[in-house]
Design a protein around this motif. Structure first.
Motif, PDB file in Angstrom:
ATOM      1  N   LEU A 137       0.826  -1.210   0.000  1.00  0.00           N
ATOM      2  CA  LEU A 137       0.000   0.000   0.000  1.00  0.00           C
ATOM      3  C   LEU A 137       0.861   1.263   0.000  1.00  0.00           C
ATOM      4  O   LEU A 137       1.997   1.251   0.503  1.00  0.00           O
ATOM      5  N   THR A 138       0.278   2.363  -0.525  1.00  0.00           N
ATOM      6  CA  THR A 138       1.075   3.594  -0.696  1.00  0.00           C
ATOM      7  C   THR A 138       1.330   4.352   0.609  1.00  0.00           C
ATOM      8  O   THR A 138       2.075   5.317   0.593  1.00  0.00           O
ATOM      9  N   PHE A 139       0.718   3.931   1.711  1.00  0.00           N
ATOM     10  CA  PHE A 139       0.935   4.732   2.928  1.00  0.00           C
ATOM     11  C   PHE A 139       2.403   4.756   3.350  1.00  0.00           C
ATOM     12  O   PHE A 139       2.867   5.720   3.960  1.00  0.00           O
ATOM     13  N   TYR A 140       3.175   3.724   2.988  1.00  0.00           N
ATOM     14  CA  TYR A 140       4.606   3.736   3.322  1.00  0.00           C
ATOM     15  C   TYR A 140       5.364   4.827   2.543  1.00  0.00           C
ATOM     16  O   TYR A 140       6.489   5.179   2.909  1.00  0.00           O
ATOM     17  N   ASN A 141       4.767   5.326   1.464  1.00  0.00           N
ATOM     18  CA  ASN A 141       5.443   6.339   0.625  1.00  0.00           C
ATOM     19  C   ASN A 141       5.340   7.739   1.226  1.00  0.00           C
ATOM     20  O   ASN A 141       6.066   8.644   0.819  1.00  0.00           O
ATOM     21  N   LYS A 142       4.421   7.892   2.190  1.00  0.00           N
ATOM     22  CA  LYS A 142       4.080   9.242   2.671  1.00  0.00           C
ATOM     23  C   LYS A 142       5.265  10.000   3.260  1.00  0.00           C
ATOM     24  O   LYS A 142       5.426  11.193   3.034  1.00  0.00           O
ATOM     25  N   LYS A 143       6.083   9.297   4.033  1.00  0.00           N
ATOM     26  CA  LYS A 143       7.214   9.954   4.684  1.00  0.00           C
ATOM     27  C   LYS A 143       8.187  10.537   3.643  1.00  0.00           C
ATOM     28  O   LYS A 143       8.660  11.670   3.772  1.00  0.00           O
ATOM     29  N   LEU A 144       8.464   9.745   2.602  1.00  0.00           N
ATOM     30  CA  LEU A 144       9.375  10.200   1.555  1.00  0.00           C
ATOM     31  C   LEU A 144       8.756  11.362   0.776  1.00  0.00           C
ATOM     32  O   LEU A 144       9.445  12.339   0.453  1.00  0.00           O
ATOM     33  N   ILE A 145       7.466  11.271   0.521  1.00  0.00           N
ATOM     34  CA  ILE A 145       6.786  12.358  -0.212  1.00  0.00           C
ATOM     35  C   ILE A 145       6.883  13.660   0.591  1.00  0.00           C
ATOM     36  O   ILE A 145       7.181  14.725   0.051  1.00  0.00           O
ATOM     37  N   LYS A 146       6.677  13.537   1.906  1.00  0.00           N
ATOM     38  CA  LYS A 146       6.754  14.722   2.772  1.00  0.00           C
ATOM     39  C   LYS A 146       8.161  15.327   2.711  1.00  0.00           C
ATOM     40  O   LYS A 146       8.330  16.543   2.609  1.00  0.00           O
ATOM     41  N   LEU A 147       9.155  14.451   2.744  1.00  0.00           N
ATOM     42  CA  LEU A 147      10.540  14.915   2.692  1.00  0.00           C
ATOM     43  C   LEU A 147      10.825  15.592   1.343  1.00  0.00           C
ATOM     44  O   LEU A 147      11.430  16.671   1.284  1.00  0.00           O
ATOM     45  N   LEU A 148      10.370  14.954   0.267  1.00  0.00           N
ATOM     46  CA  LEU A 148      10.607  15.504  -1.077  1.00  0.00           C
ATOM     47  C   LEU A 148       9.962  16.878  -1.227  1.00  0.00           C
ATOM     48  O   LEU A 148      10.581  17.813  -1.745  1.00  0.00           O
ATOM     49  N   THR A 149       8.739  17.006  -0.765  1.00  0.00           N
ATOM     50  CA  THR A 149       8.049  18.300  -0.912  1.00  0.00           C
ATOM     51  C   THR A 149       8.698  19.357  -0.018  1.00  0.00           C
ATOM     52  O   THR A 149       8.765  20.519  -0.378  1.00  0.00           O
ATOM     53  N   SER A 150       9.245  18.924   1.117  1.00  0.00           N
ATOM     54  CA  SER A 150       9.953  19.882   1.989  1.00  0.00           C
ATOM     55  C   SER A 150      11.238  20.378   1.319  1.00  0.00           C
ATOM     56  O   SER A 150      11.780  21.406   1.680  1.00  0.00           O
ATOM     57  N   LYS A 151      11.707  19.613   0.326  1.00  0.00           N
ATOM     58  CA  LYS A 151      12.920  20.016  -0.423  1.00  0.00           C
ATOM     59  C   LYS A 151      12.544  20.801  -1.682  1.00  0.00           C
ATOM     60  O   LYS A 151      13.378  21.014  -2.555  1.00  0.00           O
ATOM     61  N   GLY A 152      11.266  21.097  -1.833  1.00  0.00           N
ATOM     62  CA  GLY A 152      10.812  21.922  -2.951  1.00  0.00           C
ATOM     63  C   GLY A 152      10.291  21.139  -4.142  1.00  0.00           C
ATOM     64  O   GLY A 152       9.896  21.718  -5.157  1.00  0.00           O
ATOM     65  N   ALA A 153      10.276  19.801  -4.058  1.00  0.00           N
ATOM     66  CA  ALA A 153       9.839  18.981  -5.198  1.00  0.00           C
ATOM     67  C   ALA A 153       8.319  19.005  -5.356  1.00  0.00           C
ATOM     68  O   ALA A 153       7.585  19.274  -4.399  1.00  0.00           O
ATOM     69  N   ILE A 154       7.892  18.706  -6.598  1.00  0.00           N
ATOM     70  CA  ILE A 154       6.459  18.606  -6.887  1.00  0.00           C
ATOM     71  C   ILE A 154       6.166  17.135  -7.136  1.00  0.00           C
ATOM     72  O   ILE A 154       6.691  16.558  -8.094  1.00  0.00           O
ATOM     73  N   CYS A 155       5.381  16.541  -6.264  1.00  0.00           N
ATOM     74  CA  CYS A 155       5.143  15.093  -6.385  1.00  0.00           C
ATOM     75  C   CYS A 155       4.025  14.819  -7.387  1.00  0.00           C
ATOM     76  O   CYS A 155       2.891  15.237  -7.201  1.00  0.00           O
ATOM     77  N   LYS A 156       4.371  14.080  -8.452  1.00  0.00           N
ATOM     78  CA  LYS A 156       3.421  13.795  -9.528  1.00  0.00           C
ATOM     79  C   LYS A 156       2.688  12.466  -9.338  1.00  0.00           C
ATOM     80  O   LYS A 156       1.811  12.128 -10.129  1.00  0.00           O
ATOM     81  N   GLY A 157       3.089  11.699  -8.327  1.00  0.00           N
ATOM     82  CA  GLY A 157       2.377  10.446  -8.124  1.00  0.00           C
ATOM     83  C   GLY A 157       3.064   9.509  -7.142  1.00  0.00           C
ATOM     84  O   GLY A 157       4.246   9.669  -6.838  1.00  0.00           O
ATOM     85  N   SER A 158       2.276   8.559  -6.683  1.00  0.00           N
ATOM     86  CA  SER A 158       2.757   7.614  -5.678  1.00  0.00           C
ATOM     87  C   SER A 158       2.261   6.223  -6.060  1.00  0.00           C
ATOM     88  O   SER A 158       1.059   6.026  -6.286  1.00  0.00           O
ATOM     89  N   PHE A 159       3.180   5.266  -6.140  1.00  0.00           N
ATOM     90  CA  PHE A 159       2.817   3.916  -6.574  1.00  0.00           C
ATOM     91  C   PHE A 159       3.320   2.895  -5.551  1.00  0.00           C
ATOM     92  O   PHE A 159       4.411   3.049  -4.982  1.00  0.00           O
ATOM     93  N   ALA A 160       2.534   1.865  -5.339  1.00  0.00           N
ATOM     94  CA  ALA A 160       2.987   0.768  -4.471  1.00  0.00           C
ATOM     95  C   ALA A 160       2.396  -0.542  -4.959  1.00  0.00           C
ATOM     96  O   ALA A 160       1.294  -0.578  -5.524  1.00  0.00           O
ATOM     97  N   CYS A 161       3.136  -1.606  -4.744  1.00  0.00           N
ATOM     98  CA  CYS A 161       2.573  -2.937  -4.982  1.00  0.00           C
ATOM     99  C   CYS A 161       3.221  -3.908  -4.000  1.00  0.00           C
ATOM    100  O   CYS A 161       4.201  -3.561  -3.334  1.00  0.00           O
ATOM    101  N   LYS A 162       2.660  -5.087  -3.961  1.00  0.00           N
ATOM    102  CA  LYS A 162       3.221  -6.105  -3.065  1.00  0.00           C
ATOM    103  C   LYS A 162       4.561  -6.592  -3.593  1.00  0.00           C
ATOM    104  O   LYS A 162       4.792  -6.611  -4.808  1.00  0.00           O
ATOM    105  N   GLY A 163       5.438  -7.008  -2.658  1.00  0.00           N
ATOM    106  CA  GLY A 163       6.695  -7.639  -3.009  1.00  0.00           C
ATOM    107  C   GLY A 163       6.862  -8.865  -2.125  1.00  0.00           C
ATOM    108  O   GLY A 163       6.633  -8.803  -0.909  1.00  0.00           O
ATOM    109  N   SER A 164       7.231  -9.965  -2.741  1.00  0.00           N
ATOM    110  CA  SER A 164       7.319 -11.219  -1.987  1.00  0.00           C
ATOM    111  C   SER A 164       8.354 -11.139  -0.870  1.00  0.00           C
ATOM    112  O   SER A 164       9.324 -10.383  -0.959  1.00  0.00           O
ATOM    113  N   PHE A 165       8.136 -11.884   0.175  1.00  0.00           N
ATOM    114  CA  PHE A 165       9.110 -11.943   1.281  1.00  0.00           C
ATOM    115  C   PHE A 165       8.897 -13.227   2.083  1.00  0.00           C
ATOM    116  O   PHE A 165       7.841 -13.857   2.004  1.00  0.00           O
ATOM    117  N   VAL A 166       9.917 -13.588   2.842  1.00  0.00           N
ATOM    118  CA  VAL A 166       9.830 -14.739   3.741  1.00  0.00           C
ATOM    119  C   VAL A 166       9.680 -14.161   5.143  1.00  0.00           C
ATOM    120  O   VAL A 166      10.571 -13.441   5.610  1.00  0.00           O
TER     121      VAL A 166
END
Ligand SMILES: Cc1cc2nc3c(=O)[nH]c(=O)nc-3n(C[C@H](O)[C@H](O)[C@H](O)COP(=O)(O)O)c2cc1C
Length: 153
Positions: free
Chosen positions: A86-115
């Protein structure tokens, strides 16, 4: 539009597979953070930042890398792969990027396999790992393609 994708995919290369889909469509330069040297950020019009999620956070290496950048008015997008996907894990990075002046055009997430045993004995992660098995898969790649097309509009 000159594009760059910087990613961290230290566990199983799940995030790298998604980064490759984005790079193919945007014709972006693809850089694994672990091989990252001096990048001239100002040369790029669009930059994608992606990582796997480790213990509830996108890669701390990626976060501290971004923290050093000047991204004023730079178009960016963020992506992650994780057990939940889910994209909620992206929020922290998006906040950091926008604090650096960036314009966020989108956020993507998908599952990744793990043990699950690789990081937790919690039963919930064992169940989650069953759902994440085989991801990212062709449907994730298709979704990634559709996502990046909207970012480029
Ligand atoms: C040490 C470790 C911790 C993880 N922590 C989480 C987590 O907190 N939440 C989650 O949804 N997935 C978690 N995962 C699953 C990974 O996010 C998932 O496998 C991801 O696709 C890994 O990306 P990579 O192969 O690109 O490194 C964890 C995996 C490992 C190995």
């Amino acid at each position: 539009m000159k594009s760059l994708i910087i990613y961290c995919s230290s566990y199983k290369g799940n995030t790298e597979k998604i980064a490759e889909v984005f790079a193919k469509i945007t014709k972006a330069e693809l850089i694994n953070l672990k091989n990252c040297k001096d990048i001239k950020i100002e040369e790029y019009d669009l930059i994608g930042f992606g990582a796997g999620v480790y213990k509830e956070s996108m890669s701390p290496q990626l976060l501290s890398y971004v923290d050093k950048l000047n991204l004023k008015n730079k178009k960016v997008f963020v992506f992650s792969t994780s057990g939940v996907g889910l994209t909620f894990y992206n929020k922290k990075l998006i906040k950091l990027l926008t604090s650096k002046g960036a314009i966020c055009k989108g956020s993507f997430a998908c599952k990744g396999s793990f043990v699950s045993k690789d990081f937790s004995n919690n039963k919930i992660f064992e169940i989650m790992s069953k759902f994440a098995k085989g991801h990212p898969n062709y449907k994730d790649f298709e979704r990634a393609e559709n996502f990046i097309k909207t970012v480029m509009l």
